[in-house]
Design a protein around this motif. Structure first.
Motif, PDB file in Angstrom:
ATOM      1  N   ASP A 133       0.818  -1.206   0.000  1.00 22.15           N
ATOM      2  CA  ASP A 133       0.000   0.000   0.000  1.00 22.15           C
ATOM      3  C   ASP A 133       0.856   1.261   0.000  1.00 22.15           C
ATOM      4  OD1 ASP A 133      -2.337  -1.468   0.042  1.00 22.15           O
ATOM      5  OD2 ASP A 133      -2.517  -1.433   2.220  1.00 22.15           O
ATOM      6  N   GLN A 134       2.041   1.182   0.585  1.00 17.54           N
ATOM      7  CA  GLN A 134       2.904   2.358   0.676  1.00 17.54           C
ATOM      8  C   GLN A 134       3.338   2.845  -0.704  1.00 17.54           C
ATOM      9  OE1 GLN A 134       3.443   3.790   3.690  1.00 17.54           O
ATOM     10  NE2 GLN A 134       4.486   5.498   2.695  1.00 17.54           N
ATOM     11  N   ASN A 135       3.308   1.953  -1.708  1.00 19.92           N
ATOM     12  CA  ASN A 135       3.689   2.346  -3.068  1.00 19.92           C
ATOM     13  C   ASN A 135       2.803   3.448  -3.627  1.00 19.92           C
ATOM     14  OD1 ASN A 135       5.383   0.188  -2.717  1.00 19.92           O
ATOM     15  ND2 ASN A 135       4.918  -0.795  -4.653  1.00 19.92           N
ATOM     16  N   GLY A 175       3.669  12.009  -7.470  1.00 15.86           N
ATOM     17  CA  GLY A 175       3.094  12.147  -8.793  1.00 15.86           C
ATOM     18  C   GLY A 175       2.158  11.012  -9.181  1.00 15.86           C
ATOM     19  N   LEU A 176       1.769  11.005 -10.445  1.00 15.80           N
ATOM     20  CA  LEU A 176       0.838  10.003 -10.948  1.00 15.80           C
ATOM     21  C   LEU A 176       1.456   8.610 -10.917  1.00 15.80           C
ATOM     22  CD1 LEU A 176      -1.926   9.430 -12.255  1.00 15.80           C
ATOM     23  CD2 LEU A 176      -0.850   9.820 -14.493  1.00 15.80           C
ATOM     24  N   GLY A 177       2.739   8.513 -11.262  1.00 18.54           N
ATOM     25  CA  GLY A 177       3.421   7.222 -11.209  1.00 18.54           C
ATOM     26  C   GLY A 177       3.056   6.315 -12.367  1.00 18.54           C
ATOM     27  N   GLU A 178       3.272   5.018 -12.164  1.00 18.60           N
ATOM     28  CA  GLU A 178       2.995   4.048 -13.219  1.00 18.60           C
ATOM     29  C   GLU A 178       2.764   2.670 -12.620  1.00 18.60           C
ATOM     30  OE1 GLU A 178       7.523   2.731 -14.435  1.00 18.60           O
ATOM     31  OE2 GLU A 178       6.624   4.434 -15.490  1.00 18.60           O
ATOM     32  N   TYR A 200       3.966   2.433  -8.575  1.00 12.38           N
ATOM     33  CA  TYR A 200       4.131   3.451  -7.548  1.00 12.38           C
ATOM     34  C   TYR A 200       3.293   4.677  -7.920  1.00 12.38           C
ATOM     35  CZ  TYR A 200       7.161   5.810 -10.914  1.00 12.38           C
ATOM     36  OH  TYR A 200       7.625   6.427 -12.038  1.00 12.38           O
ATOM     37  N   GLY A 201       3.149   5.572  -6.968  1.00 16.63           N
ATOM     38  CA  GLY A 201       2.397   6.792  -7.214  1.00 16.63           C
ATOM     39  C   GLY A 201       0.892   6.572  -7.146  1.00 16.63           C
ATOM     40  N   ARG A 202       0.155   7.601  -7.552  1.00 12.51           N
ATOM     41  CA  ARG A 202      -1.311   7.532  -7.456  1.00 12.51           C
ATOM     42  C   ARG A 202      -1.901   6.428  -8.328  1.00 12.51           C
ATOM     43  NH1 ARG A 202      -0.196  13.021  -7.413  1.00 12.51           N
ATOM     44  NH2 ARG A 202      -0.767  13.323  -9.596  1.00 12.51           N
ATOM     45  N   LYS A 203      -1.198   6.053  -9.387  1.00 15.29           N
ATOM     46  CA  LYS A 203      -1.699   4.965 -10.229  1.00 15.29           C
ATOM     47  C   LYS A 203      -1.778   3.650  -9.458  1.00 15.29           C
ATOM     48  CE  LYS A 203      -1.377   5.592 -15.183  1.00 15.29           C
ATOM     49  NZ  LYS A 203      -0.834   5.059 -16.457  1.00 15.29           N
ATOM     50  N   LYS A 260      -2.851   9.078 -18.860  1.00 15.57           N
ATOM     51  CA  LYS A 260      -1.754  10.023 -18.675  1.00 15.57           C
ATOM     52  C   LYS A 260      -2.002  11.046 -17.568  1.00 15.57           C
ATOM     53  CE  LYS A 260       0.346   8.189 -22.210  1.00 15.57           C
ATOM     54  NZ  LYS A 260       1.478   7.248 -21.974  1.00 15.57           N
ATOM     55  N   THR A 261      -3.227  11.141 -17.091  1.00 15.92           N
ATOM     56  CA  THR A 261      -3.561  12.122 -16.062  1.00 15.92           C
ATOM     57  C   THR A 261      -4.471  11.492 -15.016  1.00 15.92           C
ATOM     58  OG1 THR A 261      -5.567  12.893 -17.197  1.00 15.92           O
ATOM     59  CG2 THR A 261      -3.477  13.994 -17.774  1.00 15.92           C
ATOM     60  N   ASP A 262      -4.604  12.169 -13.874  1.00 12.34           N
ATOM     61  CA  ASP A 262      -5.540  11.702 -12.850  1.00 12.34           C
ATOM     62  C   ASP A 262      -6.959  11.687 -13.399  1.00 12.34           C
ATOM     63  OD1 ASP A 262      -4.030  11.499 -10.097  1.00 12.34           O
ATOM     64  OD2 ASP A 262      -3.267  13.314 -11.048  1.00 12.34           O
ATOM     65  N   LYS A 263      -7.304  12.698 -14.172  1.00 11.39           N
ATOM     66  CA  LYS A 263      -8.646  12.786 -14.740  1.00 11.39           C
ATOM     67  C   LYS A 263      -8.954  11.560 -15.601  1.00 11.39           C
ATOM     68  CE  LYS A 263     -11.606  15.960 -17.376  1.00 11.39           C
ATOM     69  NZ  LYS A 263     -12.016  15.096 -18.493  1.00 11.39           N
ATOM     70  N   GLU A 264      -8.005  11.159 -16.432  1.00 12.92           N
ATOM     71  CA  GLU A 264      -8.213   9.981 -17.278  1.00 12.92           C
ATOM     72  C   GLU A 264      -8.361   8.720 -16.437  1.00 12.92           C
ATOM     73  OE1 GLU A 264      -5.118   9.691 -20.174  1.00 12.92           O
ATOM     74  OE2 GLU A 264      -5.644  11.581 -21.153  1.00 12.92           O
TER      75      GLU A 264
END
Length: 311
Positions: free
Chosen positions: A172-174, A194-197, A210-213, A251-255
């Motif tokens: 979860d920390q990722n 950031g958004l991450g991947e 990692y990141g929000r993804k 590519k974005t949080d919105k997407e």
């Protein structure tokens, strides 16, 4: 940036691993008719032993745990904490242990949060937790998880421009912004933001990232370790590859959020009524269902941080 580096440690993991390493496990098997008793390393070995000659239902299987002197576990705790502090080049450590009233336990999921975990705990787990409390100054976390507390401290670090490093093995920390150190996978701490991947691993049977993804992936896929799966109420299959195809190219949080909403909408075009783990009936629309599963995966950044899908 403040020069003082702090390593914040998931004490639950340290206590569990050190207690588990200090015991050996096996199974004792008794044949119900003859009373014959045999011992085996584990259930898989026993099933291989009997093959097709017997049914497992013909036997009573008991777990056997034998511990070493508790001093060995305490030594392992000290070694682990010292190694984490050194790996993070920290001037201070904070250790957190889970307490009572995790709010996720009350979520009206089909199966209770984390209900799929084994009931077999190391025999010396309590002694190891007590050692962390009394000898290492560990702090009890009530009302939410240690993971949340580590995420909060990482967020504190971001705001103060201070290196506060979450030391944990929990995936979860990722998905949490800030510094982290998974000592099973990393040779040094890593900064996540950031958004991450995300990427497929283990022959496409699991994912990493990692990141929000990473959070978005859990939001739509779920987490078998924590016993939640967003597609379960719709009785639909949705696996790792489907999740990856849904989110990998966003590519974005919105997407990401739009893709997740559209997927949930396919599962739940209309409000549904279901029976939760507590035996009660609930009726929820798609946004309410999304909120419920987001609460499972979202790590708090501060005390009153609640993920709001509609916002």
């Amino acid at each position: 940036m403040t020069s003082k580096t702090i390593a914040v440690i998931d004490g639950d993991i340290v206590a569990f691993r050190c207690a588990a390493a200090n015991e050996s496990r096996s199974i004792r098997v008794t044949h119900k008719v003859t009373g014959q008793v045999t011992e085996h390393a584990h259930r898989t070995a026993f099933k291989a032993h009997i093959g097709n000659d017997f049914s497992i239902d013909e036997f009573v299987v008991e777990d056997v745990q034998n511990t070493e002197d508790i001093s060995h576990a305490f030594h392992a705790i000290n070694t682990t904490i010292r190694a984490l502090k050194e790996s993070c080049k920290a001037s201070k450590v904070e250790i957190y242990l889970s307490g009572k009233n995790n709010f996720r336990d009350e979520l009206p999921l089909p199966a209770k949060y984390k209900s799929g975990r084994s009931d077999i705990k190391p025999l010396q787990l309590k002694e190891c937790r007590d050692y962390l409390l009394k000898q290492k100054g560990a702090i009890i976390v009530d009302n939410y998880e240690v993971d949340d507390r580590l995420a909060m401290r990482c967020y504190d670090g971001l705001k103060a421009k201070q290196k506060i490093i979450a030391c944990t093995l929990d995936g979860d920390q990722n998905g949490v912004a800030g510094w982290m150190y998974n000592w099973n996978k990393m040779d040094k701490p890593k900064f996540v933001n950031g958004l991450g991947e995300i990427e497929l691993v283990k022959d496409n049977k699991d994912f990493d990232g990692y990141g929000r993804k990473f959070f978005y992936a859990q939001w739509v896929l779920g987490d078998s370790v924590d016993a939640f799966k967003p597609s379960e109420l719709a009785n639909k299959k949705f696996g790792v590859v489907a999740m990856y195809k849904l989110l990998a190219e966003c590519k974005t949080d919105k997407e990401c959020v739009e893709a997740i909403y559209n997927q949930y909408k396919k599962w739940y075009p209309n409000p549904i009524t279901y029976t939760a783990w507590d035996g009660k009936e609930y009726t929820k629309n798609v946004i309410e269902i999304m909120n419920m599963y987001a609460a499972c995966a979202h790590m708090k950044r501060f005390e009153d941080d609640v993920f709001d899908t509609e916002k």
